[in-house]
Scaffold this active site. Structure first.
Site, PDB file in Angstrom:
ATOM      1  N   ASP A 152     -49.217 -65.531  49.375  1.00 31.22           N
ATOM      2  CA  ASP A 152     -50.100 -63.924  49.216  1.00 31.22           C
ATOM      3  C   ASP A 152     -48.971 -62.922  49.543  1.00 31.22           C
ATOM      4  OD1 ASP A 152     -52.093 -65.497  49.785  1.00 31.22           O
ATOM      5  OD2 ASP A 152     -52.913 -65.186  51.470  1.00 31.22           O
ATOM      6  N   ARG A 206     -58.681 -63.521  59.860  1.00 30.49           N
ATOM      7  CA  ARG A 206     -57.397 -63.171  59.604  1.00 30.49           C
ATOM      8  C   ARG A 206     -57.112 -62.536  58.810  1.00 30.49           C
ATOM      9  NH1 ARG A 206     -60.146 -68.218  57.166  1.00 30.49           N
ATOM     10  NH2 ARG A 206     -60.471 -68.191  54.963  1.00 30.49           N
ATOM     11  N   ASP A 207     -55.596 -62.227  58.381  1.00 25.43           N
ATOM     12  CA  ASP A 207     -55.361 -61.209  57.098  1.00 25.43           C
ATOM     13  C   ASP A 207     -55.368 -59.822  57.381  1.00 25.43           C
ATOM     14  OD1 ASP A 207     -55.305 -64.089  56.310  1.00 25.43           O
ATOM     15  OD2 ASP A 207     -56.493 -63.651  54.508  1.00 25.43           O
ATOM     16  N   TRP A 250     -55.645 -71.198  43.448  1.00 24.30           N
ATOM     17  CA  TRP A 250     -55.783 -72.422  44.964  1.00 24.30           C
ATOM     18  C   TRP A 250     -56.570 -73.385  43.951  1.00 24.30           C
ATOM     19  CZ3 TRP A 250     -52.625 -72.447  47.946  1.00 24.30           C
ATOM     20  CH2 TRP A 250     -52.243 -71.497  48.701  1.00 24.30           C
TER      21      TRP A 250
END
Length: 515
Positions: free
Chosen positions: A56, A179-180, A316
Site C-alpha cells: 500500500d 483501518r486505513d 491480492w
C-alpha cells in the site's frame, strides 16, 4: 627465467583479477536478490521497491520542495513478519530517491504499522511544532489485536518518526474492520477530518489536534465487498462546480466489478458525505491498481483544479506469484497520473486520468506515422519495450481493432489493447504472454465503451512489466501487470471483420530512471 616467471605471474594475476571481478559482480547481484541467469523484470520508469516487498502507498505530501512518499515495506519477505513504512522523495514525481525505513516495525508494543496517512501540521494543532509531519495509521492493539488508530510524528522533515505514546488516538469501538485512516484538513470548518474503512462503510471523524477524535457520520457502500484505503477530497470541475469526491479500494469481483478504486462524487457537510449516485464509478478497470491514493499538486496555490494519483500495481489474488520475487523484489507502483473532474452532463461528474507531463522528460526518441488503413494486421518496423504510444482509431463497421504490443517475432506472444465494437467494451488482454495469474481468471480487463462513437483515442504506457491504457479523454483506464519475454518488442496494428484507420500515431521511447 625470471622474465618468463614474471610473465606467468602477471597472466595469473590478470586472470585472478578478472575472476574476482566477475565473482564480486555476481555476489553483488545476488546480494540485491537478482539472479544473473533470470530476466530482469524491474520496471524502467515506475517506482519499485529496492528489494523484498512493497504494497500500500500512503498519500504523498509536499514539504520543503519535495514530495515525501511512504509505503508499506517488508524486509523479511517472503517470510512474512509484518510491514513498516519506507520513505522515498521526489521533486518531479518521476525520479524517486530511496530514503530507507522511516517507521520500523515492532518498535512499540503495538506491533507493525499498517496503512494510514501523513499530514504536515503547519498550524501546530498537535503541539509538536509548526511544520511537524504527523502520521496517523492503523496498528493491531497490544491488548487484544484489534485494529486501532495510532499517531506518530516527525520533527526532522519526515526522515524518522516517534510514536505518540502506546495508546490509540482512536480506539476500536468493537468492530472487526477498522483501518486505513485518511486525514485531511477541512478549511471550511477549520478542523481535521478522518475517513476510515469500516467493513462495507466509511466512517467519518473530526479532531482539532490530531490526538482526540469524535465520530460524526458514515457512508454505506453496496455490492463492492470489503473496502480499504478510503480517500476524501474536494475538486473544481471544468464547468466551475465544486464537488467532493469519496474514494475507496473496493473488492467488486463478486458482482462483476473491478477490484480497484471506486469513487463517488457528491457533497460533504463536515460530518458526512452524500453521494450524487449510489452506484460508484471506477478510476481504473484493470486488474492491478489497488490501494490507490490521490494527493495535491504541491507547486500550485490552486489545490482544486487537479490532483495526482498512484496505486500499488498488484492484486491480492496472486500478489505473491509475480515472477519479480525470484529477482529479489516484489512491488511496483503505477505511474503517477493527473486527475481532473469533468462535467458529463446533467448532475453527472467523472474523474479523467492522464499520464503526468513530466514523463516526457524521459523521451529518448520518437516515431510518428500519419495514416494507416488496416484490414487484418500490419506489423510496424518500430520496436520497443518502454514507451508511450498515442493514436486515434476510427471505423465504419468492424468487430474489433487495436494494438498487439510486446509481440514476439513469431507473433504468438503479445499484449492486446483495443476496442471490441461488437461487444461494446475497451480491453487489455494479457493472456497471450507471461502474466501473474496462474488460474488464468484475470486475463482480459474490460470497460464499457460506446461503439457508436466509431472513434477512440488511446494513450498507452508500456514498461518492462506493466501496461497502462488511457482511453479517450482519460475517461477509462486499464492498469495491468504483464511479464513478456525481454526480446518481445514488436508492435502490430490489427482489425477484425472490417477496416480500421489509425491516425496521429506517435511512439515516444522512454529511457530508464535507473540509467
Amino acid at each position: 627465467m625470471k622474465k618468463a616467471v614474471y610473465k606467468r605471474i602477471s597472466i595469473l594475476t590478470v586472470c585472478l583479477g578478472i575472476f574476482i571481478m566477475i565473482f564480486l559482480s555476481v555476489r553483488e547481484t545476488e546480494k540485491k536478490g537478482e539472479s544473473p541467469d533470470t530476466p530482469e523484470y524491474r520496471a524502467a520508469f515506475h517506482l519499485t521497491t529496492p528489494d523484498k516487498w512493497k504494497n500500500d502507498p500512503q498519500k504523498p505530501v509536499y514539504f520543503n520542495g519535495e514530495y515525501h512518499y511512504y509505503y508499506l515495506y517488508n524486509r523479511d519477505y517472503p517470510d512474512g513478519n509484518g510491514t513498516e513504512w519506507r520513505h522515498a522523495v521526489s521533486d518531479d514525481l518521476v525520479h524517486w530517491q530511496d530514503k530507507g525505513v522511516a517507521i520500523p516495525k515492532y518498535t512499540n508494543k503495538n506491533g507493525d504499522p499498517w496503512s494510514g496517512s501523513v499530514v504536515v501540521d503547519s498550524k501546530n494543532t498537535a503541539g509538536f511544532g509548526k511544520g511537524t509531519i504527523v502520521a496517523v495509521m492503523t496498528q493491531p492493539s497490544a491488548n487484544d489485536g484489534k485494529e486501532e488508530q495510532f499517531l506518530w510524528y516527525s520533527q526532522n522533515g519526515g526522515k524518522t518518526f516517534k510514536p505518540y505514546g502506546e495508546e490509540p488516538v482512536l480506539p476500536n469501538p468493537g468492530t472487526v474492520d477498522f483501518r486505513d485512516p485518511k486525514v485531511i484538513w477541512d478549511e471550511q470548518d477549520d478542523k481535521w477530518v478522518m475517513a476510515l474503512a469500516e467493513g462495507t462503510k466509511v466512517g467519518f471523524y473530526e479532531s482539532q489536534n490530531l490526538k482526540e477524535w469524535r465520530y460524526t457520520g458514515s457512508f454505506q457502500t453496496e455490492n463492492i465487498g470489503i473496502i480499504e484505503c478510503p480517500d476524501l477530497y474536494k475538486m473544481r470541475a471544468d464547468d466551475g462546480t465544486y464537488k467532493w469526491v469519496l474514494g475507496a479500494s473496493a473488492n467488486g469481483k463478486g458482482t462483476g466489478k473491478p477490484n480497484t478504486y471506486a469513487y463517488w462524487t457528491g457533497s460533504f457537510n463536515g460530518n458526512e458525505f452524500t453521494a450524487d449516485e449510489a452506484e460508484p464509478q471506477w478510476l481504473d478497470y484493470g486488474f492491478d491498481w489497488y490501494a490507490g491514493v490521490t494527493f495535491e499538486d504541491g507547486e500550485t496555490n490552486d489545490p482544486y483544479e487537479k490532483r495526482y494519483a498512484l496505486a500499488w500495481m498488484n492484486n491480492w489474488d496472486y500478489a505473491n506469484r509475480t515472477p519479480t520475487w525470484k529477482d529479489g523484489f516484489n512491488g511496483t507502483d503505477s505511474i503517477v497520473r493527473q486527475i481532473r473532474l469533468k462535467h458529463k452532463g446533467g448532475d453527472r461528474y467523472s474523474l479523467a486520468s492522464h499520464p503526468i507531463d513530466q514523463l516526457d522528460e524521459l523521451t529518448e526518441s520518437a516515431d510518428e506515422l500519419d495514416r494507416i488503413e488496416v484490414n487484418g494486421s500490419k506489423t510496424l518496423q518500430i520496436k520497443g519495450n518502454t514507451y508511450q504510444l498515442e493514436a486515434d482509431i476510427s471505423w465504419d463497421d468492424l468487430k474489433n481493432a487495436g494494438f498487439r504490443l510486446r509481440e514476439s517475432a513469431d507473433r504468438k506472444r503479445h499484449i492486446d489493447v483495443g476496442i471490441s465494437a461488437e461487444g461494446g467494451y475497451s480491453y487489455v488482454n494479457r493472456g497471450f504472454t507471461g502474466q501473474p495469474d496462474s488460474t488464468r481468471t484475470y486475463l482480459e480487463s474490460k470497460a464499457p465503451f460506446d461503439p457508436e462513437k466509431k472513434r477512440v483515442h488511446f494513450t498507452i504506457i508500456v514498461d518492462q512489466n506493466t501496461v497502462e491504457a488511457f482511453i479517450d479523454d482519460g475517461e477509462t483506464t486499464h492498469s495491468n501487470l504483464a511479464f513478456p519475454d525481454m526480446n518481445d518488442t514488436g508492435i502490430t496494428l490489427f482489425s477484425e471483420n472490417g477496416t480500421a484507420v489509425f491516425e496521429n500515431l506517435k511512439i515516444k521511447h522512454l529511457r530508464s530512471i535507473r540509467d
